[in-house]
Design a protein around this motif. Structure first.
Motif, PDB file in Angstrom:
ATOM      1  N   ALA A   8       0.824  -1.068  -0.101  1.00 57.02           N
ATOM      2  CA  ALA A   8      -0.157   0.079  -0.097  1.00 57.02           C
ATOM      3  C   ALA A   8       0.950   1.295  -0.047  1.00 57.02           C
ATOM      4  N   ASP A   9       0.520   2.200  -0.566  1.00 59.05           N
ATOM      5  CA  ASP A   9       1.049   3.625  -0.614  1.00 59.05           C
ATOM      6  C   ASP A   9       0.583   4.649   0.397  1.00 59.05           C
ATOM      7  N   LEU A  10       1.307   5.329   1.223  1.00 64.10           N
ATOM      8  CA  LEU A  10       0.819   6.475   1.845  1.00 64.10           C
ATOM      9  C   LEU A  10       0.877   7.570   1.047  1.00 64.10           C
ATOM     10  N   VAL A  11      -0.357   8.361   0.675  1.00 61.52           N
ATOM     11  CA  VAL A  11      -0.383   9.309  -0.297  1.00 61.52           C
ATOM     12  C   VAL A  11      -1.005  10.519   0.488  1.00 61.52           C
ATOM     13  N   ALA A  12      -0.206  11.736  -0.015  1.00 60.93           N
ATOM     14  CA  ALA A  12      -0.795  13.114   0.362  1.00 60.93           C
ATOM     15  C   ALA A  12      -1.865  13.357  -0.515  1.00 60.93           C
ATOM     16  N   ARG A  13      -3.026  13.626   0.088  1.00 53.84           N
ATOM     17  CA  ARG A  13      -4.039  14.045  -0.699  1.00 53.84           C
ATOM     18  C   ARG A  13      -4.392  15.724  -0.840  1.00 53.84           C
ATOM     19  N   GLN A  14      -3.677  16.295  -0.060  1.00 56.22           N
ATOM     20  CA  GLN A  14      -3.088  17.568  -0.022  1.00 56.22           C
ATOM     21  C   GLN A  14      -1.885  18.071  -0.090  1.00 56.22           C
ATOM     22  N   SER A  15      -1.699  19.332  -0.532  1.00 58.94           N
ATOM     23  CA  SER A  15      -0.255  19.735  -0.856  1.00 58.94           C
ATOM     24  C   SER A  15       0.020  20.398   1.037  1.00 58.94           C
ATOM     25  N   GLY A  16       1.207  20.240   1.599  1.00 59.00           N
ATOM     26  CA  GLY A  16       1.578  20.720   2.785  1.00 59.00           C
ATOM     27  C   GLY A  16       2.727  20.168   3.192  1.00 59.00           C
TER      28      GLY A  16
ATOM     29  N   GLN B  41       1.301  13.035  -3.713  1.00 61.07           N
ATOM     30  CA  GLN B  41       2.705  12.495  -3.805  1.00 61.07           C
ATOM     31  C   GLN B  41       2.584  11.420  -2.763  1.00 61.07           C
ATOM     32  N   VAL B  42       3.450  10.176  -3.412  1.00 67.48           N
ATOM     33  CA  VAL B  42       3.502   9.087  -2.315  1.00 67.48           C
ATOM     34  C   VAL B  42       4.609   9.338  -1.279  1.00 67.48           C
ATOM     35  N   LEU B  43       4.189   9.211   0.042  1.00 70.23           N
ATOM     36  CA  LEU B  43       5.009   9.465   0.978  1.00 70.23           C
ATOM     37  C   LEU B  43       5.933   8.186   1.504  1.00 70.23           C
ATOM     38  N   ALA B  44       5.231   7.059   1.415  1.00 69.37           N
ATOM     39  CA  ALA B  44       6.048   5.757   1.839  1.00 69.37           C
ATOM     40  C   ALA B  44       5.179   4.643   1.089  1.00 69.37           C
ATOM     41  N   THR B  45       5.900   3.690   0.956  1.00 68.50           N
ATOM     42  CA  THR B  45       5.292   2.376   0.654  1.00 68.50           C
ATOM     43  C   THR B  45       5.397   1.255   1.563  1.00 68.50           C
ATOM     44  N   ILE B  46       4.362   0.410   1.884  1.00 64.96           N
ATOM     45  CA  ILE B  46       4.375  -0.434   2.943  1.00 64.96           C
ATOM     46  C   ILE B  46       3.997  -1.790   2.349  1.00 64.96           C
TER      47      ILE B  46
ATOM     48  N   GLY C 124       3.407  -5.991   3.481  1.00 63.18           N
ATOM     49  CA  GLY C 124       3.334  -7.023   4.606  1.00 63.18           C
ATOM     50  C   GLY C 124       1.985  -7.515   4.473  1.00 63.18           C
ATOM     51  N   PRO C 125       1.464  -8.284   5.557  1.00 65.48           N
ATOM     52  CA  PRO C 125       0.097  -8.690   5.563  1.00 65.48           C
ATOM     53  C   PRO C 125      -0.744  -7.917   5.445  1.00 65.48           C
ATOM     54  N   VAL C 126      -1.858  -8.041   4.409  1.00 69.03           N
ATOM     55  CA  VAL C 126      -2.891  -7.234   4.064  1.00 69.03           C
ATOM     56  C   VAL C 126      -3.901  -6.758   5.368  1.00 69.03           C
ATOM     57  N   GLN C 127      -4.031  -7.766   6.064  1.00 70.63           N
ATOM     58  CA  GLN C 127      -4.859  -7.720   7.575  1.00 70.63           C
ATOM     59  C   GLN C 127      -3.912  -6.546   8.363  1.00 70.63           C
ATOM     60  N   VAL C 128      -3.031  -6.641   8.328  1.00 66.90           N
ATOM     61  CA  VAL C 128      -2.218  -5.446   9.277  1.00 66.90           C
ATOM     62  C   VAL C 128      -2.233  -4.220   8.596  1.00 66.90           C
ATOM     63  N   LEU C 129      -2.177  -4.233   7.332  1.00 74.54           N
ATOM     64  CA  LEU C 129      -2.164  -2.786   6.590  1.00 74.54           C
ATOM     65  C   LEU C 129      -3.518  -2.055   6.853  1.00 74.54           C
TER      66      LEU C 129
END
Length: 310
Positions: free
Chosen positions: A56-64, A104-109, A111-116
């Motif tokens: 999964a990607d942690l993504v910014a939905r706004q600029s900041g 913008q993508v901030l991080a990629t995670i 692992g187990p989907v249940q945990v995500l």
């Protein structure tokens, strides 16, 4: 199933958050969401096989300005421990304190989907809150650039999240004032009433806690000069119109280095300090602007966790 400290905190604004504080805060937040440990996510655990692995990607939905990314690995690891699964790994693209753009993508995670999916909301709540504070702080820091003044936070923080919010202020380019009631004395009008005078309040603090600095709140130029004469270390100039503030700064500066007044007295403006007024206030010659709105009114920065399709 845990991770090393290096893996847990790859993007840290110094001074960083205490790992013990992060662990305790995440545990409380997960208890709220999952129920008492180990808890459960009835939707995810019913619909996602325990052995399913994804990204999964942690993504910014706004600029900041982002902050709080540092809590991500701990949140994921605690969920994994509760479910008896492997801890996902976080690959950071952005760092706390970075300015980011919408999408913008901030991080990629991975692992187990249940945990995500189970960790998603707790992770986002903490990081979005911190990023909102950092974004508000960065706006003030930019406005004050070149004035010589810095933006400070206050004690008007969310109960239980002060460490995170003050960390976010640092990430946004601001400065922490006092962390609580224990590290700096601030003599306000009610203390003066209780002690009988400004001088009495200062004397009482010095006699009881000789190791702390003493700040005195002043609403007028006359009160500021009185506080200086009574031995204040620095002054909080509260809710002064700009002309009065400028006059007070001049009056204090004229007394510096004379009659027992320090060679430089730190002056902090506070009260009704909106962004559009910040530079005007800074140019009066104050050293700091303290802005409660950095923490008590900053909206979150909208972040999202987007599961990649398999």
């Amino acid at each position: 199933m845990g991770v090393s400290e290096t893996e847990r905190q790859p993007s840290v604004v110094e001074p960083g958050l205490d790992p013990g504080w992060i662990a305790r805060t995440v545990a409380v937040a997960l208890d709220e969401d999952l129920g008492a440990a180990p808890g459960r996510d009835v939707t995810t655990q019913a619909t996602v096989p325990a052995d399913a692995v994804g990204a999964a990607d942690l993504v910014a939905r706004q600029s900041g300005t982002v902050a709080g990314l540092v809590v991500a690995q701990e949140t994921l690891s605690q969920v994994a421990d509760r479910f008896g699964l492997d801890a996902p790994q976080v690959t950071y693209v952005a760092q706390d304190g970075d300015d980011v753009e919408r999408g913008q993508v901030l991080a990629t995670i991975t692992g187990p989907v249940q945990v995500l999916l189970t960790a998603e909301r707790t992770l986002l709540n903490l990081a979005s809150r911190a990023s909102g504070v950092a974004t508000a702080t960065r706006a003030f820091a930019r406005e004050l650039a070149g004035t010589g003044a810095t933006v400070l936070d206050t004690r008007k923080t969310t109960p239980g999240l002060r460490a995170l919010e003050k960390y976010a202020v640092r990430a946004g380019g601001g400065t922490n004032k006092r962390m609580g009631l224990y590290d700096v004395a601030m003599v306000k009008d009610n203390h003066v009433v209780a002690a009988g005078s400004v001088a009495g309040a200062i004397a009482a603090v010095r006699a009881t806690f000789p190791d702390v600095s003493i700040q005195v709140e002043a609403d007028t130029t006359e009160q500021a000069i009185e506080a200086l004469g009574a031995g204040a270390d620095f002054l909080l100039l509260d809710n002064m119109p700009t002309p009065v503030l400028a006059a007070t700064v001049r009056a204090v500066r004229e007394r510096e280095g004379r009659d027992g007044v320090p060679a430089h007295v730190d002056l902090e403006a506070t009260g009704n300090l909106t962004l559009d007024r910040a530079r005007e206030v800074a140019l009066t010659g104050v050293d700091h602007l303290s802005v409660g709105a950095l923490t008590h009114s900053a909206p979150i920065l909208d972040l999202a966790l987007d599961l990649r399709s398999s």
